[in-house]
Motif scaffolding. Structure first.
Motif, PDB file in Angstrom:
ATOM      1  N   UNK A  13     -41.300  72.359  69.411  1.00 57.79           N
ATOM      2  CA  UNK A  13     -40.037  73.096  69.420  1.00 57.79           C
ATOM      3  C   UNK A  13     -38.952  72.251  70.087  1.00 57.79           C
ATOM      4  N   UNK A  14     -37.833  72.108  69.397  1.00 58.12           N
ATOM      5  CA  UNK A  14     -36.641  71.490  69.969  1.00 58.12           C
ATOM      6  C   UNK A  14     -35.506  72.500  69.842  1.00 58.12           C
ATOM      7  N   UNK A  15     -35.376  73.338  70.845  1.00 60.03           N
ATOM      8  CA  UNK A  15     -34.361  74.392  70.809  1.00 60.03           C
ATOM      9  C   UNK A  15     -33.974  74.723  72.232  1.00 60.03           C
ATOM     10  N   UNK A  16     -32.751  74.439  72.607  1.00 56.45           N
ATOM     11  CA  UNK A  16     -32.294  74.730  73.958  1.00 56.45           C
ATOM     12  C   UNK A  16     -31.815  76.165  74.061  1.00 56.45           C
ATOM     13  N   UNK A  17     -32.099  76.789  75.196  1.00 51.91           N
ATOM     14  CA  UNK A  17     -31.678  78.162  75.437  1.00 51.91           C
ATOM     15  C   UNK A  17     -30.247  78.178  75.966  1.00 51.91           C
ATOM     16  N   UNK A  18     -29.394  78.960  75.322  1.00 49.60           N
ATOM     17  CA  UNK A  18     -28.030  79.133  75.793  1.00 49.60           C
ATOM     18  C   UNK A  18     -28.027  80.023  77.025  1.00 49.60           C
ATOM     19  N   UNK A  19     -27.350  79.574  78.061  1.00 52.01           N
ATOM     20  CA  UNK A  19     -27.168  80.409  79.242  1.00 52.01           C
ATOM     21  C   UNK A  19     -25.724  80.922  79.233  1.00 52.01           C
ATOM     22  N   UNK A  36     -23.480  76.215  79.060  1.00 48.78           N
ATOM     23  CA  UNK A  36     -24.443  75.519  79.901  1.00 48.78           C
ATOM     24  C   UNK A  36     -25.861  75.832  79.457  1.00 48.78           C
ATOM     25  N   UNK A  37     -26.707  74.831  79.584  1.00 44.95           N
ATOM     26  CA  UNK A  37     -28.119  74.949  79.260  1.00 44.95           C
ATOM     27  C   UNK A  37     -28.892  74.178  80.318  1.00 44.95           C
ATOM     28  N   UNK A  63     -32.562  75.746  85.467  1.00 46.36           N
ATOM     29  CA  UNK A  63     -31.721  76.563  84.595  1.00 46.36           C
ATOM     30  C   UNK A  63     -30.442  76.986  85.314  1.00 46.36           C
ATOM     31  N   UNK A  64     -29.290  76.944  84.642  1.00 49.07           N
ATOM     32  CA  UNK A  64     -28.090  77.579  85.190  1.00 49.07           C
ATOM     33  C   UNK A  64     -28.205  79.099  85.037  1.00 49.07           C
ATOM     34  N   UNK A  65     -27.635  79.821  85.992  1.00 47.78           N
ATOM     35  CA  UNK A  65     -27.683  81.277  85.945  1.00 47.78           C
ATOM     36  C   UNK A  65     -26.311  81.918  85.804  1.00 47.78           C
ATOM     37  N   UNK A 253     -24.629  90.170  79.445  1.00 48.94           N
ATOM     38  CA  UNK A 253     -25.411  90.692  80.558  1.00 48.94           C
ATOM     39  C   UNK A 253     -26.382  89.633  81.043  1.00 48.94           C
ATOM     40  N   UNK A 254     -26.904  89.874  82.246  1.00 46.50           N
ATOM     41  CA  UNK A 254     -27.916  88.986  82.795  1.00 46.50           C
ATOM     42  C   UNK A 254     -27.391  87.583  82.990  1.00 46.50           C
ATOM     43  N   UNK A 255     -28.183  86.614  82.529  1.00 44.14           N
ATOM     44  CA  UNK A 255     -27.827  85.210  82.686  1.00 44.14           C
ATOM     45  C   UNK A 255     -27.082  84.657  81.474  1.00 44.14           C
ATOM     46  N   UNK A 256     -26.759  85.531  80.539  1.00 44.61           N
ATOM     47  CA  UNK A 256     -26.029  85.107  79.348  1.00 44.61           C
ATOM     48  C   UNK A 256     -24.726  85.901  79.275  1.00 44.61           C
TER      49      UNK A 256
END
Length: 621
Positions: A13-19, A36-37, A63-65, A253-256
Motif C-alpha cells: 500500500x502506498x497511500x498517505x492519510x490526510x490529517x 499535513x500528513x 502524525x500531525x494532529x 472533526x477529530x484529527x481531520x
C-alpha cells in the motif's frame, strides 16, 4: 545461508492519510491550501493546482494532529515534539521548534489571539504553549489540568482567557487566565462524565464550549444532541441554546479538520491524499478537481493473516487499505480504502479464520468484518459486499487479538476500550448468524483488557491481559493476568499471575498438548500449564528485540509441530517437548508486524514492506 531465505515481496500500500488542513491568505489576497500528513506538509495553489512538498525534518515520522492558518498568512502545525511554522507563499519553514521537552506531541490544538500570538496544547501533559511568530520564542505557560491528558480543542477569548476542551476520563473545559496562569475547570454537572469537552471561536467573536450530557440531565432538546452548550466569558460558562451558537471557523472533526475556507465564493469540498485529489467548488456550482502531486512513502502494515484460500491478507495502518498476496502467482493486490466499511484512518488489528471465512476486527470503534474467501472482494453496497461489517462495540475500541474456536462456528476477540475507559471486553462472534455476545471486563478480569487469546483442545479459552489504558485513563490494576474462560459455562473459571509485576501479556499460543506460551510486553517468554497452574519455563528474550503484534503462533512446518515467534530483530522457535528456545534467524530489517505461515514460508511486515522467510525443507527449529 540463512540470509538467502529472506525476500522482500514489495510494498502493498502506498497511500498517505490526510490529517488536518488550512487555507492561508496573505496581505495581497493570495491563497494557499496546506495539508499535513505523516512526515510532511503539502502546499497547494487552489488556482493552478501546483503543489510543493515540505518534509518536516529528517526522521520525523509522527502524525500531525492539528493545524491552523494565522492572520499573518503563516501555517502552524506539529508532529511529535516538532512545532512547525511554514510560510506557504515562500514555500519554506519559518520556525522548527521543540518547545516542550518530554511531551509526545507539541500541538494537539492551535489558536491565535488578537495580538498575533499563537497558542498550542500538548500531550500527554495537557500544557499550554504560547509562540511569538516573529521571534520564534515559545514558552510553556502552565498545565491545563492535573489529571487529564488530552486537550484537543483551543480558543482564545477577547477577555484574556484561554479555553480548552479536555478529557477523556472526565470531560471538561479548562479556563486559563493568561495574565497570571490561574486555571478554572468547567464540568457542567456535579458528576464526572467520561468523554471530552469542546471549545471553538465563533464567527461572531465569542468563544463557545460544549460538554457531554449525563443521561437525563437536560431537557429534550439537549438530550437529542447529547451535549450542553455554553458561551465562555471571564473564565465562566453561560448556558446557551444550541441554536444560539455561532459556527466555528473549523470544519470537520477529530484529527481531520479544515481551518478557514477560500474567498470569493469558492469552497473546498474534498481533500484526500490517498486519492491524490483536492476538489474546489466554484461560485457557479461547478467543481475543479486538482491532482495532488506528492512523493509518499509506503504505508505501515498492520498484522497479517493466512486466509483459508491460501492467500496472505492484511491492511495498512492510517489509512486502512485491504491487500492480498497470492503466493502461487506472486500477485500482490491493494483493494483500496473503500472496501472495508468505516475503515478510514484505522486498521484491522487481528484476524481469525473460521471455515471459509476470515474475520477481522478493526480500530477504531471495535468493528467486526467477515470476509468470505470463496467470493470476489468488492465494496458494492448491499448483500454482495465482501467483506461485510457485522458489528461494532466501543468496549473493544482497539482490538488486539482474535482466535477461532474449535467448534467451527465461533471467533473470540478482545482489546482495549475507548477513550477514557479502563478495561476492555471479550467478544464472541457466532459466524453463521453474524451475532456477537460481549462480556465486560468486570466479568473477565476487572479493570484489565484482553490482549492475547489461545484455545485449548477441549474448547476452553486462555486469555492474557493488560493493565494499560491507551485512551487516556489511569490504570486501576497492578499486574497482568492469565484467565481460563470456561466455554461451556461462558464464565471465567480461573485466574493466574504467571509473571509477577508484568504490565501486559501481549501474545499467547497453545500447543497440541495444551501448554500455553506467552510473551509479555518486555519480551519475557513463559510456558504455562493451565491444568496445574504452574509456569514451566521462563526466559528473557529482550536481547532479540521488542514484541511484534501477532508475533506468536503454534504451527506445523516441515511436518513437525513448532511454536514460532517473531520479535523485532529475530525469528525464533520453541520446541513444545523440551521448551528449548532456538534462534531461527536474525532479520535483515526490523519487523513491525507479524505473522502468517503458508506453504513453509513465514510472512511478516517491516514498516510498509511485506517480507517472506523461506523455511528450509526439513528444518524443525
Amino acid at each position: 545461508m540463512t540470509a538467502d531465505r529472506f525476500h522482500c515481496i514489495g510494498i502493498p500500500v502506498k497511500a498517505d492519510e490526510t490529517r488536518s488542513a488550512a487555507v492561508c491568505r496573505d496581505g495581497e489576497g493570495r491563497e494557499r491550501v496546506v495539508l499535513v500528513a505523516r512526515g510532511y506538509a503539502l502546499i497547494v495553489d487552489p488556482g493552478t493546482g501546483a503543489c510543493r512538498q515540505l518534509v518536516f525534518r529528517d526522521g520525523e515520522r509522527e502524525y500531525p494532529y492539528a493545524a491552523m492558518s494565522g492572520g499573518d498568512g503563516l501555517f502552524y502545525t506539529a508532529a511529535g515534539s516538532l512545532l512547525a511554522v511554514i510560510d506557504p507563499f515562500r514555500e519554506t519553514f519559518v520556525h522548527r521548534l521543540s518547545p516542550a521537552p518530554g511531551e509526545e506531541c507539541a500541538g494537539f490544538a492551535f489558536a491565535e489571539d488578537a495580538a498575533g500570538f499563537v497558542y498550542a496544547t500538548t500531550y500527554p501533559g495537557a500544557k499550554l504553549l504560547r509562540l511569538h511568530p516573529g521571534t520564534g520564542e515559545c514558552r510553556v505557560l502552565g498545565r491545563l489540568d492535573a489529571e487529564q491528558k488530552y486537550a484537543m480543542s483551543l480558543a482564545i477569548g477577547a477577555d484574556g482567557w484561554a479555553y480548552a476542551g479536555i478529557g477523556t476520563t472526565k470531560a471538561g473545559i479548562a479556563a486559563f487566565r493568561l495574565s497570571d496562569g490561574a486555571v478554572e475547570t468547567i464540568r457542567g454537572s456535579a458528576a464526572a462524565v467520561r468523554g471530552s469537552g469542546h471549545v471553538h471561536a465563533g464567527e461572531d467573536g465569542d468563544v463557545y464550549g460544549s460538554l457531554p450530557a449525563e443521561d437525563g440531565e437536560f431537557g429534550s432538546g439537549a438530550e437529542s444532541s447529547g451535549v450542553r452548550w455554553f458561551r465562555l466569558r471571564g473564565g465562566k460558562a453561560e448556558p446557551v441554546d444550541e441554536a444560539e451558537v455561532s459556527p466555528s471557523v473549523y470544519r470537520g472533526a477529530g484529527y481531520r479538520k479544515l481551518h478557514r475556507d477560500l474567498s470569493g465564493g469558492r469552497s473546498i469540498v474534498g481533500y484526500e491524499l490517498a486519492d491524490e485529489q483536492l476538489v474546489v467548488a466554484e461560485p457557479d456550482g461547478t467543481r475543479t478537481a486538482w491532482r495532488l502531486a506528492y512523493e509518499g512513502g509506503g504505508t505501515a502494515l498492520s498484522p497479517l493473516a493466512a486466509g483459508p484460500d491460501g492467500g496472505v491478507y492484511g491492511t495498512s495502518n492510517h489509512p486502512l487499505h485491504l491487500y492480498r498476496y497470492e503466493p502461487p502467482t506472486g500477485s500482490l493486490r491493494n483493494f483500496g480504502g473503500r472496501i472495508v466499511e468505516r475503515g478510514g484512518g484505522g486498521n484491522i488489528c487481528a484476524y481469525a479464520a473460521q471455515g471459509p471465512y476470515l474475520v477481522g476486527v478493526a480500530y477504531p470503534g471495535g468493528t467486526v468484518h467477515v470476509l468470505d474467501t470463496r467470493r470476489p472482494i468488492g465494496g458494492e453496497p448491499g448483500a454482495e459486499r465482501n467483506p461485510r461489517l457485522v458489528y461494532a462495540d466501543d468496549r473493544i475500541h482497539r482490538p488486539r487479538a482474535a482466535v477461532p474456536h474449535p467448534d467451527g462456528e465461533h471467533v473470540l476477540y478482545g482489546g482495549f476500550p475507548g477513550y477514557g475507559a479502563v478495561g476492555g471486553a471479550l467478544g464472541v462472534l457466532h459466524v453463521p448468524s453474524r451475532t456477537v455476545t460481549v462480556y465486560g471486563h468486570e466479568r473477565i478480569v476487572p479493570h484489565q483488557s484482553t490482549l492475547a487469546l489461545a484455545v485449548l483442545s477441549g474448547g476452553d479459552v486462555i486469555g492474557g491481559t493488560s493493565i494499560e489504558t491507551p485512551g487516556g485513563a489511569e490504570p486501576l490494576a497492578g499486574e497482568a493476568a492469565l484467565y481460563r474462560f470456561d466455554w461451556a459455562g461462558r464464565r471465567v473459571a480461573e485466574r493466574w499471575t504467571p509473571i509477577p509485576g508484568a504490565r501486559e501479556i501481549s501474545l499467547l499460543a497453545a500447543d497440541g498438548n495444551d501448554r500455553v506460551y506467552g510473551l509479555t510486553s518486555d519480551s519475557t517468554l513463559f510456558a504455562f500449564d493451565p491444568d496445574s497452574g504452574r509456569v514451566l519455563h521462563r526466559q528473557d528474550l529482550s536481547a532479540w528485540g521488542k514484541v511484534v503484534r501477532h508475533g506468536l503462533l503454534s504451527t506445523v512446518i516441515g511436518g513437525k509441530p513448532v511454536v514460532l515467534g517473531l520479535l523485532s530483530r529475530t525469528l525464533f522457535a520453541i520446541d513444545p517437548h523440551t521448551f528449548t528456545v532456538s534462534l531461527v534467524a536474525e532479520l535483515p530489517k526490523e519487523a513491525t508486524s507479524g505473522i502468517a505461515v503458508l506453504g513453509g514460508s513465514v510472512y511478516y511486515g517491516c514498516g510498509s514492506e511485506l517480507w517472506r522467510y523461506q523455511w528450509e525443507e526439513g528444518q524443525s527449529k
